[in-house]
Scaffold this active site. Sequence first.
Site, mmCIF file in Angstrom:
data_model
loop_
_atom_site.group_PDB
_atom_site.id
_atom_site.type_symbol
_atom_site.label_atom_id
_atom_site.label_comp_id
_atom_site.label_asym_id
_atom_site.label_seq_id
_atom_site.Cartn_x
_atom_site.Cartn_y
_atom_site.Cartn_z
ATOM 1 N N CYS A 164 38.216 39.864 18.624
ATOM 2 C CA CYS A 164 37.833 40.897 19.592
ATOM 3 C C CYS A 164 38.835 41.049 20.732
ATOM 4 O O CYS A 164 38.672 41.893 21.601
ATOM 5 C CB CYS A 164 36.438 40.633 20.145
ATOM 6 S SG CYS A 164 36.363 39.278 21.308
ATOM 7 N N CYS A 195 32.392 36.983 20.811
ATOM 8 C CA CYS A 195 31.989 37.447 19.491
ATOM 9 C C CYS A 195 31.671 36.316 18.516
ATOM 10 O O CYS A 195 31.180 36.564 17.416
ATOM 11 C CB CYS A 195 33.064 38.352 18.888
ATOM 12 S SG CYS A 195 34.556 37.478 18.408
ATOM 13 N N ASP A 201 31.676 22.496 31.717
ATOM 14 C CA ASP A 201 32.811 21.898 31.029
ATOM 15 C C ASP A 201 33.560 21.017 32.027
ATOM 16 O O ASP A 201 34.118 21.513 33.000
ATOM 17 C CB ASP A 201 33.728 22.997 30.485
ATOM 18 C CG ASP A 201 34.851 22.412 29.645
ATOM 19 O OD1 ASP A 201 34.590 22.048 28.495
ATOM 20 O OD2 ASP A 201 35.982 22.313 30.158
ATOM 21 N N GLU A 233 28.852 18.937 26.965
ATOM 22 C CA GLU A 233 29.402 18.541 25.681
ATOM 23 C C GLU A 233 28.947 17.143 25.315
ATOM 24 O O GLU A 233 28.676 16.327 26.192
ATOM 25 C CB GLU A 233 30.921 18.467 25.820
ATOM 26 C CG GLU A 233 31.699 19.593 25.261
ATOM 27 C CD GLU A 233 33.173 19.317 25.524
ATOM 28 O OE1 GLU A 233 33.889 19.131 24.550
ATOM 29 O OE2 GLU A 233 33.574 19.264 26.693
ATOM 30 N N CYS A 240 34.950 31.771 20.233
ATOM 31 C CA CYS A 240 35.037 32.884 21.180
ATOM 32 C C CYS A 240 33.659 33.097 21.800
ATOM 33 O O CYS A 240 32.669 33.253 21.085
ATOM 34 C CB CYS A 240 35.504 34.156 20.490
ATOM 35 S SG CYS A 240 35.398 35.594 21.554
ATOM 36 N N ASP A 288 38.546 26.636 29.759
ATOM 37 C CA ASP A 288 37.388 25.856 30.209
ATOM 38 C C ASP A 288 36.165 26.747 30.430
ATOM 39 O O ASP A 288 35.041 26.368 30.122
ATOM 40 C CB ASP A 288 37.718 25.093 31.499
ATOM 41 C CG ASP A 288 38.905 24.161 31.311
ATOM 42 O OD1 ASP A 288 39.128 23.724 30.159
ATOM 43 O OD2 ASP A 288 39.609 23.889 32.300
ATOM 44 N N CYS A 332 41.144 35.501 21.610
ATOM 45 C CA CYS A 332 40.375 35.756 20.390
ATOM 46 C C CYS A 332 41.114 36.744 19.504
ATOM 47 O O CYS A 332 41.517 37.816 19.959
ATOM 48 C CB CYS A 332 38.996 36.295 20.754
ATOM 49 S SG CYS A 332 38.033 36.680 19.276
#
Length: 412
Positions: free
Chosen positions: A367, A348, A208, A292, A345, A374, A364
Amino acid sequence: MATVTQAYRFALDPTPRHRRALASHCGAARYAYNWGLQLVQQRLEQRRAGEDVEVPWTLSELRLEWNRAKSQIAPWWAENSKEAYSSGLDGLARALKNWTDHRSGRRRGRRMGFPRPKRKGHCRDACRFTTGQIKVLPDRKHIQLPRIGVLKTHESTRKLARRLEQGTARIIAATISRQADRWFVSFTVEVQRHLPTANGKAGVVGVDAGVRHLAVLSTGVVVPNPHAVQRSLRKLRRINRELHRRKLGSRRRGQSRRRLARVHARAANLRRDALHKLTTTLATEHSTIVVEHLNLAGMVRNRHLARALADCGLAELRRQLAYKTAWYGSRLVVADRFYPSSKTCSACGWVRAKLTLAERTFICEACGLRIDRDLNAARNLATLAQHVAQSGWETQNARGADRKAQLVGRWP
Ligand SMILES: [Zn+2]
Protein backbone atom coordinates in the site's frame (compact mmCIF):
# COMPACT_ATOMS: atom_id res chain seq x y z
CA MET A 1 -9.31 -3.01 49.12
CA ALA A 2 -6.89 -5.80 48.39
CA THR A 3 -3.61 -6.91 49.87
CA VAL A 4 -0.69 -6.76 47.48
CA THR A 5 2.96 -7.53 48.09
CA GLN A 6 5.16 -4.64 47.18
CA ALA A 7 8.84 -3.80 47.52
CA TYR A 8 10.26 -0.53 48.82
CA ARG A 9 13.93 -0.07 48.04
CA PHE A 10 16.18 2.56 49.60
CA ALA A 11 19.84 3.38 49.06
CA LEU A 12 21.83 3.42 52.30
CA ASP A 13 24.53 5.70 53.67
CA PRO A 14 26.50 3.21 55.74
CA THR A 15 29.44 4.14 57.95
CA PRO A 16 32.69 2.14 57.49
CA ARG A 17 31.63 -0.04 60.45
CA HIS A 18 28.24 -0.63 58.82
CA ARG A 19 29.89 -1.48 55.50
CA ARG A 20 31.93 -4.17 57.23
CA ALA A 21 28.82 -5.55 58.96
CA LEU A 22 26.79 -5.54 55.71
CA ALA A 23 29.59 -7.31 53.82
CA SER A 24 30.03 -9.75 56.69
CA HIS A 25 26.35 -10.73 56.59
CA CYS A 26 26.41 -11.25 52.83
CA GLY A 27 29.62 -13.27 53.25
CA ALA A 28 27.96 -15.36 55.95
CA ALA A 29 25.00 -16.08 53.66
CA ARG A 30 27.40 -17.14 50.90
CA TYR A 31 29.37 -19.30 53.34
CA ALA A 32 26.27 -21.14 54.55
CA TYR A 33 25.13 -21.65 50.95
CA ASN A 34 28.47 -23.12 49.90
CA TRP A 35 28.74 -25.25 53.04
CA GLY A 36 25.24 -26.65 52.50
CA LEU A 37 25.93 -27.35 48.84
CA GLN A 38 29.08 -29.27 49.70
CA LEU A 39 27.18 -31.29 52.30
CA VAL A 40 24.43 -32.14 49.80
CA GLN A 41 26.97 -33.26 47.20
CA GLN A 42 28.83 -35.34 49.75
CA ARG A 43 25.63 -37.06 50.92
CA LEU A 44 24.52 -37.68 47.35
CA GLU A 45 27.84 -39.40 46.66
CA GLN A 46 27.54 -41.49 49.81
CA ARG A 47 24.07 -42.52 48.73
CA ARG A 48 25.33 -43.43 45.26
CA ALA A 49 27.97 -45.59 46.95
CA GLY A 50 25.14 -47.51 48.60
CA GLU A 51 25.19 -45.92 52.07
CA ASP A 52 21.87 -45.20 53.74
CA VAL A 53 22.12 -41.44 54.45
CA GLU A 54 19.66 -38.54 54.63
CA VAL A 55 20.23 -35.83 52.02
CA PRO A 56 19.05 -32.45 53.36
CA TRP A 57 16.97 -30.77 50.66
CA THR A 58 14.55 -28.29 52.27
CA LEU A 59 15.33 -25.17 54.28
CA SER A 60 14.34 -26.76 57.59
CA GLU A 61 16.48 -29.85 56.92
CA LEU A 62 19.45 -27.73 55.89
CA ARG A 63 19.02 -25.47 58.92
CA LEU A 64 19.00 -28.47 61.22
CA GLU A 65 22.28 -29.71 59.75
CA TRP A 66 23.78 -26.22 59.97
CA ASN A 67 22.86 -25.75 63.63
CA ARG A 68 24.40 -29.14 64.41
CA ALA A 69 27.67 -28.29 62.65
CA LYS A 70 28.10 -24.53 63.06
CA SER A 71 30.23 -24.39 66.20
CA GLN A 72 32.63 -26.88 64.62
CA ILE A 73 32.99 -25.40 61.14
CA ALA A 74 32.22 -21.73 61.81
CA PRO A 75 33.10 -20.87 65.42
CA TRP A 76 32.62 -17.20 64.50
CA TRP A 77 28.96 -17.72 63.62
CA ALA A 78 27.71 -15.50 66.47
CA GLU A 79 29.25 -12.43 64.81
CA ASN A 80 26.38 -12.32 62.32
CA SER A 81 22.64 -12.55 62.74
CA LYS A 82 21.35 -16.12 62.39
CA GLU A 83 19.19 -14.77 59.60
CA ALA A 84 22.30 -14.46 57.41
CA TYR A 85 22.96 -18.23 57.46
CA SER A 86 19.28 -18.92 57.07
CA SER A 87 19.21 -16.63 54.04
CA GLY A 88 22.06 -18.54 52.36
CA LEU A 89 20.49 -21.92 53.11
CA ASP A 90 17.13 -20.67 51.84
CA GLY A 91 18.80 -19.71 48.55
CA LEU A 92 20.26 -23.21 48.34
CA ALA A 93 16.95 -24.93 49.10
CA ARG A 94 15.28 -22.88 46.33
CA ALA A 95 18.08 -23.72 43.86
CA LEU A 96 17.77 -27.43 44.67
CA LYS A 97 14.01 -27.26 44.23
CA ASN A 98 14.36 -25.45 40.88
CA TRP A 99 16.70 -28.17 39.73
CA THR A 100 14.39 -31.06 40.70
CA ASP A 101 11.33 -29.24 39.35
CA HIS A 102 13.06 -28.66 36.06
CA ARG A 103 14.20 -32.27 35.79
CA SER A 104 10.71 -33.55 36.44
CA GLY A 105 9.20 -31.10 33.94
CA ARG A 106 7.31 -29.10 36.58
CA ARG A 107 9.24 -25.95 35.79
CA ARG A 108 9.29 -24.26 32.40
CA GLY A 109 11.77 -21.82 30.98
CA ARG A 110 15.52 -21.79 31.07
CA ARG A 111 17.34 -25.00 31.86
CA MET A 112 18.20 -25.21 35.55
CA GLY A 113 21.51 -26.87 36.31
CA PHE A 114 22.57 -28.30 39.63
CA PRO A 115 23.44 -25.43 41.99
CA ARG A 116 27.04 -24.26 41.78
CA PRO A 117 29.20 -22.75 44.51
CA LYS A 118 29.02 -18.96 44.89
CA ARG A 119 32.32 -17.18 44.40
CA LYS A 120 33.14 -13.97 46.20
CA GLY A 121 33.12 -11.07 43.75
CA HIS A 122 31.30 -13.13 41.12
CA CYS A 123 27.94 -13.57 42.80
CA ARG A 124 25.34 -11.07 43.97
CA ASP A 125 26.04 -9.88 47.51
CA ALA A 126 22.71 -10.11 49.27
CA CYS A 127 21.18 -11.25 52.55
CA ARG A 128 17.55 -11.44 53.61
CA PHE A 129 16.14 -10.86 57.09
CA THR A 130 12.71 -12.24 57.93
CA THR A 131 12.56 -12.03 61.72
CA GLY A 132 13.94 -9.80 64.48
CA GLN A 133 14.23 -6.05 64.67
CA ILE A 134 13.29 -4.88 61.18
CA LYS A 135 12.08 -1.31 61.41
CA VAL A 136 11.64 1.95 59.56
CA LEU A 137 12.33 4.62 62.17
CA PRO A 138 9.81 7.48 62.58
CA ASP A 139 12.39 10.17 61.65
CA ARG A 140 12.14 8.76 58.07
CA LYS A 141 15.91 8.86 57.67
CA HIS A 142 16.92 5.64 59.40
CA ILE A 143 16.10 1.95 59.34
CA GLN A 144 16.94 -0.81 61.77
CA LEU A 145 18.10 -4.34 61.02
CA PRO A 146 18.94 -7.27 63.33
CA ARG A 147 22.55 -7.25 64.55
CA ILE A 148 23.62 -4.54 62.06
CA GLY A 149 21.65 -1.91 63.98
CA VAL A 150 20.43 1.51 62.91
CA LEU A 151 21.47 2.60 59.40
CA LYS A 152 21.02 5.96 57.73
CA THR A 153 19.14 5.93 54.45
CA HIS A 154 20.35 8.01 51.51
CA GLU A 155 16.81 9.10 50.69
CA SER A 156 13.68 9.69 52.76
CA THR A 157 11.64 6.62 53.66
CA ARG A 158 8.43 8.68 53.92
CA LYS A 159 6.44 6.70 51.33
CA LEU A 160 6.76 3.54 53.35
CA ALA A 161 6.81 5.23 56.77
CA ARG A 162 3.49 6.96 56.04
CA ARG A 163 1.82 3.67 55.18
CA LEU A 164 3.27 1.99 58.27
CA GLU A 165 1.98 4.81 60.49
CA GLN A 166 -1.49 4.58 58.91
CA GLY A 167 -1.46 0.83 59.45
CA THR A 168 -1.95 0.02 55.75
CA ALA A 169 1.38 -1.77 55.42
CA ARG A 170 3.23 -4.56 57.16
CA ILE A 171 6.92 -5.41 56.65
CA ILE A 172 7.51 -9.09 55.89
CA ALA A 173 11.22 -9.09 55.14
CA ALA A 174 14.21 -6.88 54.43
CA THR A 175 16.96 -7.69 51.94
CA ILE A 176 20.31 -5.94 51.91
CA SER A 177 22.25 -5.98 48.65
CA ARG A 178 25.21 -4.33 46.99
CA GLN A 179 25.15 -2.82 43.53
CA ALA A 180 28.55 -1.59 42.32
CA ASP A 181 29.81 0.20 45.47
CA ARG A 182 26.43 1.16 46.87
CA TRP A 183 24.35 -0.67 49.47
CA PHE A 184 20.57 -0.96 49.34
CA VAL A 185 17.83 -2.24 51.56
CA SER A 186 14.65 -3.58 50.01
CA PHE A 187 11.60 -4.15 52.20
CA THR A 188 9.04 -6.72 51.15
CA VAL A 189 5.78 -5.21 52.34
CA GLU A 190 2.16 -6.31 52.44
CA VAL A 191 0.16 -3.25 51.44
CA GLN A 192 -3.59 -2.58 51.55
CA ARG A 193 -4.47 -0.88 48.29
CA HIS A 194 -7.65 0.37 46.68
CA LEU A 195 -8.02 -1.39 43.35
CA PRO A 196 -9.98 0.84 40.96
CA THR A 197 -11.92 -0.40 37.95
CA ALA A 198 -11.08 0.21 34.31
CA ASN A 199 -13.89 2.78 33.89
CA GLY A 200 -13.11 6.17 32.47
CA LYS A 201 -9.88 5.23 30.75
CA ALA A 202 -8.76 5.56 27.17
CA GLY A 203 -8.84 2.28 25.23
CA VAL A 204 -6.06 0.13 23.91
CA VAL A 205 -2.46 1.26 23.62
CA GLY A 206 0.40 -0.64 21.98
CA VAL A 207 3.88 -0.09 23.39
CA ASP A 208 7.15 -0.70 21.57
CA ALA A 209 10.15 -0.44 23.89
CA GLY A 210 13.45 0.34 22.27
CA VAL A 211 16.93 1.75 22.58
CA ARG A 212 16.67 4.96 20.57
CA HIS A 213 13.57 5.92 22.51
CA LEU A 214 12.38 4.61 25.83
CA ALA A 215 9.14 3.66 24.13
CA VAL A 216 6.91 4.49 21.18
CA LEU A 217 3.14 4.32 21.73
CA SER A 218 0.55 3.43 19.11
CA THR A 219 -1.04 6.83 19.78
CA GLY A 220 2.02 8.38 18.14
CA VAL A 221 3.55 9.54 21.40
CA VAL A 222 7.32 9.08 21.50
CA VAL A 223 8.69 8.76 25.01
CA PRO A 224 12.35 9.79 24.82
CA ASN A 225 15.18 8.34 26.83
CA PRO A 226 16.27 10.61 29.66
CA HIS A 227 19.29 12.64 28.51
CA ALA A 228 21.40 11.21 31.29
CA VAL A 229 20.87 7.72 29.90
CA GLN A 230 22.19 8.76 26.49
CA ARG A 231 25.28 10.16 28.17
CA SER A 232 25.77 6.99 30.20
CA LEU A 233 25.46 4.90 27.04
CA ARG A 234 28.31 6.77 25.37
CA LYS A 235 30.37 6.47 28.53
CA LEU A 236 29.64 2.74 28.75
CA ARG A 237 30.95 2.18 25.23
CA ARG A 238 34.14 4.10 26.01
CA ILE A 239 34.90 2.32 29.27
CA ASN A 240 34.11 -1.03 27.67
CA ARG A 241 36.73 -0.40 24.97
CA GLU A 242 39.17 0.79 27.61
CA LEU A 243 38.56 -2.35 29.68
CA HIS A 244 39.40 -4.62 26.77
CA ARG A 245 42.71 -2.82 26.15
CA ARG A 246 43.84 -3.51 29.73
CA LYS A 247 45.89 -6.55 30.56
CA LEU A 248 44.01 -9.40 32.21
CA GLY A 249 44.43 -9.41 35.99
CA SER A 250 46.10 -5.98 36.09
CA ARG A 251 45.27 -3.33 38.67
CA ARG A 252 44.07 -0.91 35.98
CA ARG A 253 41.75 -3.53 34.52
CA GLY A 254 40.23 -3.88 37.98
CA GLN A 255 39.75 -0.10 38.10
CA SER A 256 38.05 -0.06 34.70
CA ARG A 257 35.86 -2.95 35.69
CA ARG A 258 34.64 -1.20 38.84
CA ARG A 259 34.04 2.02 36.90
CA LEU A 260 32.07 0.11 34.29
CA ALA A 261 29.93 -1.47 37.02
CA ARG A 262 29.17 1.96 38.50
CA VAL A 263 28.16 3.52 35.16
CA HIS A 264 26.10 0.44 34.34
CA ALA A 265 24.26 0.64 37.67
CA ARG A 266 23.59 4.34 37.13
CA ALA A 267 22.28 3.86 33.61
CA ALA A 268 20.03 1.02 34.76
CA ASN A 269 18.68 3.10 37.66
CA LEU A 270 17.95 6.09 35.42
CA ARG A 271 16.16 3.88 32.92
CA ARG A 272 14.16 2.15 35.62
CA ASP A 273 13.06 5.49 37.05
CA ALA A 274 11.93 6.72 33.64
CA LEU A 275 10.13 3.42 33.05
CA HIS A 276 8.30 3.77 36.37
CA LYS A 277 6.87 7.14 35.29
CA LEU A 278 5.86 5.68 31.92
CA THR A 279 4.22 2.51 33.29
CA THR A 280 2.24 4.43 35.91
CA THR A 281 0.88 6.75 33.21
CA LEU A 282 0.05 3.80 30.95
CA ALA A 283 -1.66 1.76 33.65
CA THR A 284 -3.71 4.69 34.97
CA GLU A 285 -4.75 6.14 31.59
CA HIS A 286 -5.41 3.06 29.43
CA SER A 287 -7.68 0.08 29.93
CA THR A 288 -5.60 -2.33 27.84
CA ILE A 289 -1.85 -2.24 27.26
CA VAL A 290 -0.21 -4.47 24.66
CA VAL A 291 3.49 -5.29 24.66
CA GLU A 292 5.73 -7.63 22.73
CA HIS A 293 6.65 -11.02 24.06
CA LEU A 294 10.25 -11.29 25.17
CA ASN A 295 12.19 -14.48 25.22
CA LEU A 296 13.70 -14.11 28.67
CA ALA A 297 15.67 -17.33 28.47
CA GLY A 298 17.31 -16.33 25.21
CA MET A 299 18.13 -12.77 26.10
CA VAL A 300 20.73 -13.35 28.76
CA ARG A 301 23.78 -13.91 26.59
CA ASN A 302 23.82 -11.21 23.98
CA ARG A 303 26.98 -9.42 23.01
CA HIS A 304 25.35 -6.42 21.46
CA LEU A 305 25.09 -3.68 24.03
CA ALA A 306 22.17 -1.94 22.34
CA ARG A 307 20.15 -5.14 21.97
CA ALA A 308 20.90 -6.21 25.53
CA LEU A 309 19.74 -2.86 26.88
CA ALA A 310 16.56 -2.96 24.82
CA ASP A 311 15.82 -6.41 26.22
CA CYS A 312 16.42 -5.21 29.77
CA GLY A 313 14.13 -2.26 29.12
CA LEU A 314 11.38 -4.50 27.77
CA ALA A 315 11.73 -7.01 30.61
CA GLU A 316 11.52 -4.21 33.17
CA LEU A 317 8.60 -2.57 31.32
CA ARG A 318 6.67 -5.82 31.42
CA ARG A 319 7.53 -6.52 35.04
CA GLN A 320 6.27 -3.10 36.11
CA LEU A 321 3.18 -3.26 33.92
CA ALA A 322 2.27 -6.69 35.26
CA TYR A 323 1.72 -5.41 38.78
CA LYS A 324 0.66 -1.86 37.99
CA THR A 325 -2.15 -3.03 35.69
CA ALA A 326 -3.36 -5.06 38.68
CA TRP A 327 -3.13 -2.02 40.98
CA TYR A 328 -4.95 0.30 38.62
CA GLY A 329 -7.50 -2.13 37.21
CA SER A 330 -6.28 -2.24 33.63
CA ARG A 331 -5.28 -5.21 31.52
CA LEU A 332 -1.91 -6.31 30.13
CA VAL A 333 -1.80 -8.25 26.88
CA VAL A 334 1.44 -9.83 25.69
CA ALA A 335 1.78 -10.62 21.98
CA ASP A 336 2.92 -14.09 21.06
CA ARG A 337 6.66 -14.26 20.47
CA PHE A 338 6.18 -15.21 16.82
CA TYR A 339 3.86 -12.30 16.09
CA PRO A 340 5.79 -10.17 13.54
CA SER A 341 4.94 -6.77 15.04
CA SER A 342 7.75 -4.90 13.25
CA LYS A 343 7.44 -6.71 9.91
CA THR A 344 3.70 -6.23 9.41
CA CYS A 345 2.19 -3.18 7.72
CA SER A 346 -0.06 -1.46 10.25
CA ALA A 347 -2.30 -0.12 7.46
CA CYS A 348 -2.98 -3.13 5.23
CA GLY A 349 -1.51 -6.16 7.00
CA TRP A 350 1.11 -7.02 4.37
CA VAL A 351 4.09 -8.83 5.94
CA ARG A 352 7.68 -8.13 4.93
CA ALA A 353 9.97 -11.12 4.64
CA LYS A 354 12.91 -9.44 6.31
CA LEU A 355 13.56 -6.25 8.25
CA THR A 356 17.01 -5.56 9.61
CA LEU A 357 17.57 -3.67 12.86
CA ALA A 358 19.27 -0.87 10.91
CA GLU A 359 16.13 -0.08 8.89
CA ARG A 360 14.44 2.69 10.82
CA THR A 361 11.54 3.22 8.42
CA PHE A 362 8.98 0.60 7.46
CA ILE A 363 7.99 0.83 3.80
CA CYS A 364 5.00 -1.20 2.66
CA GLU A 365 5.29 -2.66 -0.82
CA ALA A 366 1.57 -3.35 -0.98
CA CYS A 367 0.00 0.00 0.00
CA GLY A 368 3.04 2.30 -0.06
CA LEU A 369 2.88 3.29 3.60
CA ARG A 370 6.05 4.90 4.95
CA ILE A 371 6.13 4.94 8.74
CA ASP A 372 8.60 4.97 11.62
CA ARG A 373 9.50 1.39 12.40
CA ASP A 374 8.72 1.60 16.14
CA LEU A 375 5.42 3.41 15.62
CA ASN A 376 4.41 0.72 13.10
CA ALA A 377 5.17 -2.00 15.63
CA ALA A 378 3.26 -0.21 18.40
CA ARG A 379 0.20 0.21 16.12
CA ASN A 380 0.27 -3.48 15.24
CA LEU A 381 0.33 -4.40 18.91
CA ALA A 382 -2.68 -2.18 19.59
CA THR A 383 -4.60 -3.70 16.65
CA LEU A 384 -3.82 -7.16 17.92
CA ALA A 385 -5.60 -6.51 21.20
CA GLN A 386 -8.68 -5.17 19.37
CA HIS A 387 -8.85 -8.41 17.36
CA VAL A 388 -8.62 -10.35 20.57
CA ALA A 389 -11.55 -8.45 22.08
CA GLN A 390 -13.68 -8.82 18.93
CA SER A 391 -13.00 -12.50 18.38
CA GLY A 392 -14.47 -13.22 21.78
CA TRP A 393 -11.25 -14.33 23.36
CA GLU A 394 -11.71 -14.68 27.00
CA THR A 395 -10.39 -11.40 28.31
CA GLN A 396 -8.66 -11.72 31.57
CA ASN A 397 -8.45 -9.03 34.13
CA ALA A 398 -5.07 -8.86 35.75
CA ARG A 399 -6.74 -8.47 39.15
CA GLY A 400 -7.52 -12.16 39.30
CA ALA A 401 -5.52 -14.64 41.30
CA ASP A 402 -3.57 -15.57 38.19
CA ARG A 403 -1.60 -12.48 37.38
CA LYS A 404 0.00 -13.95 34.28
CA ALA A 405 -0.55 -11.74 31.29
CA GLN A 406 -2.45 -13.18 28.44
CA LEU A 407 -0.60 -14.43 25.38
CA VAL A 408 -2.23 -13.66 22.07
CA GLY A 409 -1.66 -13.55 18.33
CA ARG A 410 -0.19 -16.96 17.66
CA TRP A 411 0.79 -16.78 14.00
CA PRO A 412 1.01 -19.80 11.71
ZN1 LIG B 1 0.54 -1.71 3.67
